[in-house]
Design an enzyme around this catalytic site. Sequence first.
Site, short mmCIF file in Angstrom:
data_model
loop_
_atom_site.label_atom_id
_atom_site.label_comp_id
_atom_site.label_asym_id
_atom_site.label_seq_id
_atom_site.Cartn_x
_atom_site.Cartn_y
_atom_site.Cartn_z
N ARG A 129 1.44 -1.03 -0.26
CA ARG A 129 0.11 0.08 0.04
C ARG A 129 1.09 1.09 -0.54
NH1 ARG A 129 -2.99 -2.96 4.06
NH2 ARG A 129 -4.95 -3.92 2.76
N LYS A 151 2.25 11.22 -11.57
CA LYS A 151 1.08 10.38 -12.65
C LYS A 151 1.96 9.45 -13.06
CE LYS A 151 -2.67 13.41 -14.56
NZ LYS A 151 -2.80 14.05 -16.39
N GLU A 193 7.99 16.83 -26.05
CA GLU A 193 7.12 17.61 -24.66
C GLU A 193 8.15 18.85 -24.44
OE1 GLU A 193 5.00 15.72 -23.48
OE2 GLU A 193 5.26 14.04 -24.86
N LYS A 235 5.99 22.16 -15.34
CA LYS A 235 5.18 21.46 -14.57
C LYS A 235 4.71 21.16 -13.28
CE LYS A 235 3.89 16.55 -15.11
NZ LYS A 235 4.46 15.95 -15.82
N GLU A 245 -5.25 16.68 -10.67
CA GLU A 245 -6.26 16.79 -11.93
C GLU A 245 -7.34 17.05 -11.66
OE1 GLU A 245 -4.38 14.42 -15.18
OE2 GLU A 245 -6.37 14.79 -16.95
N ARG A 249 -4.25 21.73 -13.80
CA ARG A 249 -4.05 19.78 -14.65
C ARG A 249 -4.09 19.62 -15.58
NH1 ARG A 249 -0.33 15.44 -10.63
NH2 ARG A 249 1.04 14.80 -12.83
N ASN A 253 -2.34 17.93 -20.70
CA ASN A 253 -2.67 16.76 -21.33
C ASN A 253 -2.60 17.86 -23.16
OD1 ASN A 253 -2.51 14.91 -19.97
ND2 ASN A 253 -4.95 14.88 -19.26
N HIS A 256 -2.67 14.63 -26.03
CA HIS A 256 -2.67 13.15 -25.89
C HIS A 256 -4.10 13.03 -25.96
CE1 HIS A 256 0.45 14.81 -23.35
NE2 HIS A 256 0.76 13.56 -22.81
N HIS A 260 -2.43 9.52 -27.49
CA HIS A 260 -3.15 8.47 -26.98
C HIS A 260 -4.02 7.49 -28.13
CE1 HIS A 260 -2.81 9.64 -22.45
NE2 HIS A 260 -1.60 9.00 -23.31
N HIS A 273 6.25 7.63 -28.24
CA HIS A 273 5.13 8.41 -27.57
C HIS A 273 4.70 10.13 -27.08
CE1 HIS A 273 1.77 9.90 -24.07
NE2 HIS A 273 2.77 11.29 -23.49
#
Lengths: 370, 370
Positions: A129, A151, A193, A235, A245, A249, A253, A256, A260, A273
């Site tokens: 955990r 993330k 990026e 960032k 987010e 935030r 993306n 993205h 994606h 990516h």
Amino acid sequence: MSETGTAQHTYRVELGPRSYDIHIEPGCLGRLGEAMAGLFSSPSRCMVISNVTVAPLYMDSVRTSLELAGWQVSECILADGERYKTMESFGLIMDALMEAKLSRNEPVIALGGGVVGDMTGFAAACYRRGIPFIQVPTTVLAQVDSSVGGKTAINHPHGKNMIGAFYQPKLVWIDPTVLNTLELREIRAGIAEAVKYGLIRDAALFAWMRENMHAALNLDADVLGKMILSSCRHKAEVVMADETEQGQRALLNLGHTFGHAIESMTHYSTYLHGEAVAIGTLMAARLSEQLGHAPAGTEDAIRTCYRQVGLPVDVPAFSAQQWLDAMGHDKKNVGSRIRYILLHGIGNAFLAEDVSPDAICSLIDSYLAE
Amino acid sequence: MSETGTAQHTYRVELGPRSYDIHIEPGCLGRLGEAMAGLFSSPSRCMVISNVTVAPLYMDSVRTSLELAGWQVSECILADGERYKTMESFGLIMDALMEAKLSRNEPVIALGGGVVGDMTGFAAACYRRGIPFIQVPTTVLAQVDSSVGGKTAINHPHGKNMIGAFYQPKLVWIDPTVLNTLELREIRAGIAEAVKYGLIRDAALFAWMRENMHAALNLDADVLGKMILSSCRHKAEVVMADETEQGQRALLNLGHTFGHAIESMTHYSTYLHGEAVAIGTLMAARLSEQLGHAPAGTEDAIRTCYRQVGLPVDVPAFSAQQWLDAMGHDKKNVGSRIRYILLHGIGNAFLAEDVSPDAICSLIDSYLAE
């Protein structure tokens, strides 16, 4: 940052009990063991997680540094590539952690690019955990983006990063000199990026990147240092304002949603990516123009920059329906609108909740007609 | 709580932005849809996760209640049993969530016992990096313990609950009348967990449980209601003081170090969790006596109570080495001491960090010699 390798920057990400430092310094890889002394009351066991490409280059240096500082080091070496960012790899990390019997206070160290960092972070979030983890990013993409902000995730066969956690590292330790062993294609994808922060919230950074692109591609230490620091600052600022987010935030993306979909439709094997996100950013720019949000020429300006970087700029030919399916549009459910990040212009991104599937179809048609 | 089914209790677990209500009321299962109206701005999609034993009994009631309140309900029905609390089942839930295309704001509902709750909670923690989840516990164990507090997990082949997250539910919705369909063995195992709170921090509760054991086993509504409420209060108080188990929350693990080892050595197929923990608690009590922490007779008093409950009280015959291995003792590493929860007596548990492997060997030998 000077070429002598002595310039260094430390930036604190303030997140209350989850605060941590981003440290950027040429040659710092071999001093990771010293850096960890400040984070743990005494060295015990740790595990370095890396991949078959990065480990032969930098594991020895990291291991030696850790062992000299008193750590007992285990390793877990994964296959290299986005297509291995899976539940299976996650299971392999869990097996290794169980085998090494790491306790709740003993850290894992991600030594690699975005894939290694994302998987290691998610494993650290879940093992017992949650155990401490440290990011040692070795690609441009990871140094300017993915190692900061917490993330973490793995991919599901039907969607990228669908299984994960918000889980912050205890330290991000960035040595820009490790980028010297990168393939040029990886460098180009990572620079994309950095350009992204310019597009989203800093037109001056975008202009500076265009002026210094040649030096950046040649890994000029000064330009690289400034690029990494600016990117990490952007960032971190966004993450500090919106860790999980709920709002701004999401602007990070940019590109993205389309990116994606490109990665998913090409089974994570055709594009890096950063390349997929670059193409997705061009699509978001054109969509912004088509919907009247951005001035004409926005997409062209970005495409010119990406050509300078040496990135692919052609949108892969899939049908509108394939795009809609890949992006999760569900025509039967009116409530299922997808959120897009669009542009009012260079340096000014915003979240659009009201983009219709028809607008996406028109966008795709405009590319298919070229 | 009266036998007319009108008595109800709501207890607020205060955890800042992660606060939530525990609601206990006979017959409330069919009003879950109403209860959810207070938590979400408008009904959309949700998924009920259950197992092949519970779903035929209670899914219709829950689904009808949700649909009447405007929810679009998907289901994910898992196999029943601790041995299915695996990465594979976790993968099945993820597949179902992807298939149903749940968004970040749409909830999952755990309808079942501790296994369903733990797995659903972990899936909710990870899917899209976290979606809301609601606990609707249907066993005594889940109603008095596992549905409260946000410990979620799946098992690793080499250790129970080794992969998980601290992730709080948005609501715990407890209908004690669903316990009427439980097998007596499940009731006994659940009552053991309620007795546990008495052993750890409330000698009066332990005495009250002994006096009212017959009524509890017969599911007397008054006794059941008081037992569930007392247990949830104890659990919530501890969780509010120490959400992520940095300190006193560990006391709730009384009997668990031995209990987990029992479950692991018998491959999760011989004992229910509560049964294994009961045996583990007897072992912890004897160890406390042997180390001079608890008065003679402590183990006997607990054993008498457990016999009254109808629990197994015999320690399974494994060698000391098997026990040490199963509990993660590593003789090569002096730093790897295992933490045990021991007793100063009934109602007074404490954390012991200094138990040696030799003390464990003596304990096991004393059982093997009986």
